[in-house]
Each structure stands twice: as C-alpha cells, then as structure tokens.
Scaffold this active site. Sequence first.
Site, PDB file in Angstrom:
ATOM      1  N   SER A 142      -5.182  -1.446   2.376  1.00 36.45           N
ATOM      2  CA  SER A 142      -6.017  -2.580   1.466  1.00 36.45           C
ATOM      3  C   SER A 142      -6.990  -3.393   2.276  1.00 36.45           C
ATOM      4  O   SER A 142      -7.894  -2.660   2.412  1.00 36.45           O
ATOM      5  CB  SER A 142      -4.423  -3.589   1.038  1.00 36.45           C
ATOM      6  OG  SER A 142      -4.959  -4.261   0.013  1.00 36.45           O
ATOM      7  N   GLU A 237      -2.425   2.569  -9.053  1.00 37.27           N
ATOM      8  CA  GLU A 237      -2.977   1.283  -8.642  1.00 37.27           C
ATOM      9  C   GLU A 237      -4.177   0.764  -9.208  1.00 37.27           C
ATOM     10  O   GLU A 237      -4.965   1.871  -9.332  1.00 37.27           O
ATOM     11  CB  GLU A 237      -2.784   1.328  -7.312  1.00 37.27           C
ATOM     12  CG  GLU A 237      -3.460   2.330  -6.430  1.00 37.27           C
ATOM     13  CD  GLU A 237      -3.390   2.155  -4.905  1.00 37.27           C
ATOM     14  OE1 GLU A 237      -3.720   1.052  -4.404  1.00 37.27           O
ATOM     15  OE2 GLU A 237      -2.821   2.968  -4.172  1.00 37.27           O
ATOM     16  N   HIS A 267       0.474   0.687  -4.915  1.00 33.91           N
ATOM     17  CA  HIS A 267      -0.482   0.154  -3.713  1.00 33.91           C
ATOM     18  C   HIS A 267       0.206   0.089  -2.464  1.00 33.91           C
ATOM     19  O   HIS A 267       1.464  -0.057  -2.262  1.00 33.91           O
ATOM     20  CB  HIS A 267      -0.850  -1.034  -4.253  1.00 33.91           C
ATOM     21  CG  HIS A 267      -1.863  -1.753  -3.176  1.00 33.91           C
ATOM     22  ND1 HIS A 267      -3.184  -1.439  -3.098  1.00 33.91           N
ATOM     23  CD2 HIS A 267      -1.609  -2.946  -2.324  1.00 33.91           C
ATOM     24  CE1 HIS A 267      -3.809  -2.048  -2.246  1.00 33.91           C
ATOM     25  NE2 HIS A 267      -3.160  -2.874  -1.746  1.00 33.91           N
TER      26      HIS A 267
END
Length: 294
Positions: A142, A237, A267
Amino acid sequence: MGQSEIAAVRALLSSKPRPVGWAERRQRLDEVGTVWPVASDIRLSTVEFGGIPAEWSLAPGSDPSRVLLYFHGGGYCSGSIASHRRLVTEAGRAAGLRTLAVGYRLAPEHPFPAALEDAWAAWRFFREGDIPAGNIVIGGDSAGGGLTLALACGLRDASEELPACLWLLSPWTDLTMSGATLGTKDEVDPLIHAPYLAELAEAYLPKGFDRTDPRVSPLYADLRGLPPTLVQVGSAETLLADATRFAASAGAADVAVTLEVWPQMIHAWPLWNAHLAAGREALASAGSFMRQRL
C-alpha cells in the site's frame, strides 16, 4: 476452501466499524494485523537509527547476509512494525533472508517528506553497515509500496547503487486517485474507498502540494532504470488500477516487471497468511522472485 478463508478475513475486518480518530485507527490496524501472532521459530531483535525504530527478523535456515527492507502500509497515517510483523517475518522465511521492518514517522503529526526521509535513513543504515546493494530487496504494501518506489527512484536519480529487486504488494501509486477501479471495485473492497484515501492524502501532504509529484505518486515518475519489480494485487481491491497502470508504465520504460493479479483477494491479503492459503501462496511467489534475483 479459498473462498471460505477470504470470507472469514472479510468478516474479521467488518466486525467493527472503522474508527474515526488517528489513534483509534492505528490501534484497530494493529489489532487486525496481530490476530495471528508471529511464528514461534522467528528470531526478533530491535534496532534504532536516527531515532527511527526498526525490527530485524530471521527464520531458521535463512541467509542473514541478504535482507528485505520493508515499509508497512497504512496510508502514511497508520500501520506499524506490530501490525505487519506476521507478514514481514513470513516473507523473510519464504525468501530465505533476513528482514528489517521500519517504523517510519506517520502523518498527520509528521507529514511528507518525513516518511521518505526515514526511508532514506533506513537505506543509509544498511549501506553504512556494509550490506551490498545487490544483497538488498526493498518492499512494501500500500503506502509502503509507494515509499519503496519513491526511494528506488531517488537512489537511481542520485546515481547510487540499486537494490537487487523491488516487491510491491497492493501498492498505492497515485495520490490523485484517478484509477478507474476506485469506482468499479468499491462494492467488493472491504477496506479501501475513495473518501478514505482522500482523507489520508490530505493528512499526508502539505496544503497545495502537487499530487502528481513522483515522490508521492510514483505512477507519474520516470521509471527507467529501476531494478526488477514484482507487483502483487488482488482483483477485489479499489487500488487494482494503481498496480496495473504502474506495471504497464514500468514495462513501457523497459523495467523487468512481473504483475500478479490474485482472484478474489482483497487489499494486502498476505497480512492474514496464517489462516489464508492465498496469502501463503503469494508470499511463496514473492519469495521465489526475490531468491532468483539476489
């Protein structure tokens, strides 16, 4: 079995409403990330450089001379060494190397460029410790994937030696939030939604900051000359397009990029590898990628 396992993770994530305050959000991410603890055979030790906390891990049989430098996710505003410990330590086991997880400073208390400065400090810590660049992998999920790319591009621009390869898990590469899947995947993603990302970006970036700056949105960077890169992302996601567009741009820039899209995964799904087979399989694939390039 795979669908029932990811359904159980979804149930865990939806068991409580999303907290409002930053402290509460950080506590919640630590809670869901530590539901299943680190394996008992992992050796952990703490270290600090320039006031930045970090944690070494080593699984039995791993090579301590080869290292994964890891930056956790959490939108630059949450996440910690603790929340990602199970993910990082098992990635080290899969790759057969030592890991260093970095507890970089978080926004809004420490906005950009604090996190990137800490990433640079971690790299210097490695190099001053005489770890050859070719023995290092840089990785992150991320926001940590964004930090990984920002650091790698900075190293290239500074004509420094580059790491052996990069590992990006569900990377957030575009803080302008222009990816189409922010809309098309909104109903199936239990974690990441456009208003939430907008709030994170506002907390991380100074007012008026150009969100196409490659130091925060590496999708817009000149990607030429980057080391071999593995991108892993789930099909369920909203940041799917951040990963696929980055992989396409990297490939067009002659980067040796490998893109894996994992069906029905959410995710950063390898966070829950202890009870998610697809998480373990993704780490095994990442480990194989790292070993081949070290």
